[in-house]
Design an enzyme around this catalytic site. Structure first.
Site, PDB file in Angstrom:
ATOM      1  N   LYS A  18      11.077 -19.860  35.058  1.00 37.54           N
ATOM      2  CA  LYS A  18       9.741 -20.411  34.825  1.00 37.54           C
ATOM      3  C   LYS A  18       9.675 -21.896  35.179  1.00 37.54           C
ATOM      4  O   LYS A  18      10.687 -22.568  35.324  1.00 37.54           O
ATOM      5  CB  LYS A  18       9.331 -20.189  33.366  1.00 37.54           C
ATOM      6  CG  LYS A  18       9.228 -18.720  32.982  1.00 37.54           C
ATOM      7  CD  LYS A  18       8.212 -17.974  33.834  1.00 37.54           C
ATOM      8  CE  LYS A  18       7.923 -16.563  33.334  1.00 37.54           C
ATOM      9  NZ  LYS A  18       9.044 -15.632  33.515  1.00 37.54           N
ATOM     10  N   ASN A  19       8.445 -22.410  35.269  1.00 40.57           N
ATOM     11  CA  ASN A  19       8.249 -23.822  35.647  1.00 40.57           C
ATOM     12  C   ASN A  19       8.840 -24.768  34.619  1.00 40.57           C
ATOM     13  O   ASN A  19       9.257 -25.879  34.960  1.00 40.57           O
ATOM     14  CB  ASN A  19       6.764 -24.104  35.826  1.00 40.57           C
ATOM     15  CG  ASN A  19       6.189 -23.392  37.034  1.00 40.57           C
ATOM     16  OD1 ASN A  19       6.699 -22.359  37.467  1.00 40.57           O
ATOM     17  ND2 ASN A  19       5.134 -23.947  37.606  1.00 40.57           N
TER      18      ASN A  19
END
Length: 383
Positions: free
Chosen positions: A187-188
């Site tokens: 994920k970011n």
């Protein structure tokens, strides 16, 4: 160009700085490595990021979805409307609560649930809506919540991929009903594994805490009660420290991802792949955090399969992924009455999508390398 002549480019790689690594070492030396002060600080900083709303962390984005559903009162006999174009956890957690997932096809332009079809799926048994913000692109929030208000439905936003995204200038997490984030390694923002729920009140936050750890409430040194059926979903302090190290960089991460996505559009425009019909995502640079860059292959105009296309990318030293096969075509869901042809846009997307490399340490030169490889493969294998 062969794989052996260039460094391999994976489709994702987390960026974790030395200060965070040192911070994790400090946590390990502290002796308090499970849920403790680092987690409390992480929740507080996430709350600030989400406009002061109560936030509680969990050990995965799957746990956050299930607990979000339970907090919304979803249970046996209920229906929850969602999309078949997502990771299977989105609908699995609905089944875990005893409810039934009701799928609505996607808008092929946004690849998110088609809100224009959503109301047709609402029945007296519908309890909640669970939109998914695929690749970090939110749905039309105004339209979504207008539907929810009109039908008095709860919303659990599957924003697993949307940390850092926004809607009309407001961060995802600052508005709406229950919001679920994932902090998985791809994920970011990552905490290695983990997730967070953004809630509406301290009462909901307290209930989330109970569900997170066996339904237990503690008072004083020795007071303890259990009044709900909870599980074991707490986030460790080691993981929380990683998340704390990531949070100050989220704006830079998002800006870099948008820059790389723009480079993909430039590098693929007017190339052999697009001329054959290669599909590109919606070019949204205001709201999306560009968690992923997904193309759809024009398989009817290629002499190779998707797997062979991905193998050809690998021969160029480029990794790729598939996100996601249509959920309703998995055996678990076919056994519940779902079948091919029910959601044609999601099925077509699921059968042809390929996720390209996109992570913050990439350069625009890396993107151009991927684009050249895609165009070369399509030139060689186009019909």
């Amino acid at each position: 160009m062969t794989q052996s002549s260039v460094p391999f480019l994976p489709f994702v790689r987390p960026e974790i700085d030395e200060a965070t690594i040192a911070g994790v070492a400090d946590v390990l030396r502290s002796g308090w490595i499970t849920t403790g002060p680092q987690n409390q600080q992480f929740e507080a900083e996430l709350s600030t990021y989400c406009g002061g709303r109560p936030v509680r962390t969990f050990n995965s984005g799957t746990a956050t979805l299930e607990i979000g559903l339970r907090i919304a009162g979803v249970g046996p006999g209920d229906e929850v409307i969602t999309t078949p174009a997502s990771w299977v956890a989105t609908s699995n957690v609905i089944i875990e609560t005893g409810a039934m997932p009701v799928f609505v096809d996607i808008d092929p332009r946004t690849r998110n649930i088609d809100l224009n079809l959503l109301e047709q799926a609402i029945t007296p048994r519908t309890k909640a809506l669970m939109p998914v913000y695929l690749s970090g692109l939110p749905v039309d929030m105004d339209h979504l919540y207008r539907i929810a208000r009109n039908h008095k439905l709860r919303v659990i936003e599957d924003a697993a991929q949307a940390f850092g995204s926004s809607w009309k200038g407001t961060r995802i997490g600052q508005l709406g009903d229950i919001v679920s984030f994932s902090f998985h390694a791809n994920k970011n923002l990552t905490s290695i594994e983990g997730g967070a729920l953004v809630l509406n009140s301290e009462d909901e936050a307290l209930l989330a805490q109970k569900y997170r750890l066996q339904g237990i409430t503690r008072t004083g040194f020795d007071g303890m009660d259990c009044d709900v059926l909870g599980g074991k979903y707490n986030l460790t302090d080691v993981a929380a420290r990683v998340g704390l190290g990531q949070l100050p960089h989220i704006e830079r991460f998002t800006a870099q991802r948008r820059k790389l996505a723009q480079a993909y559009f430039a590098g693929l425009a007017d190339g052999a792949a697009v001329k054959l019909g290669l599909g590109l995502p919606l070019a949204d640079f205001d709201n999306s955090n560009w968690h992923m860059f997904q193309i759809t292959l024009p398989l009817e105009h290629l002499t190779l399969t998707r797997a062979a296309f991905m193998e050809a990318l690998k021969a160029h030293g480029i990794g790729s992924g598939v996100h996601y096969p249509a959920i309703h075509l998995f055996s678990l869901y076919r056994a519940r009455g779902f079948a091919e042809g029910m959601f044609p846009h999601a099925e077509r997307f699921g059968a042809s999508t390929v996720t390209l490399p996109l992570f913050t340490q990439m350069t625009e030169a890396d993107v151009m390398r991927v684009c050249r490889a895609i165009n070369e493969i399509c030139e060689q294998h186009g019909k």
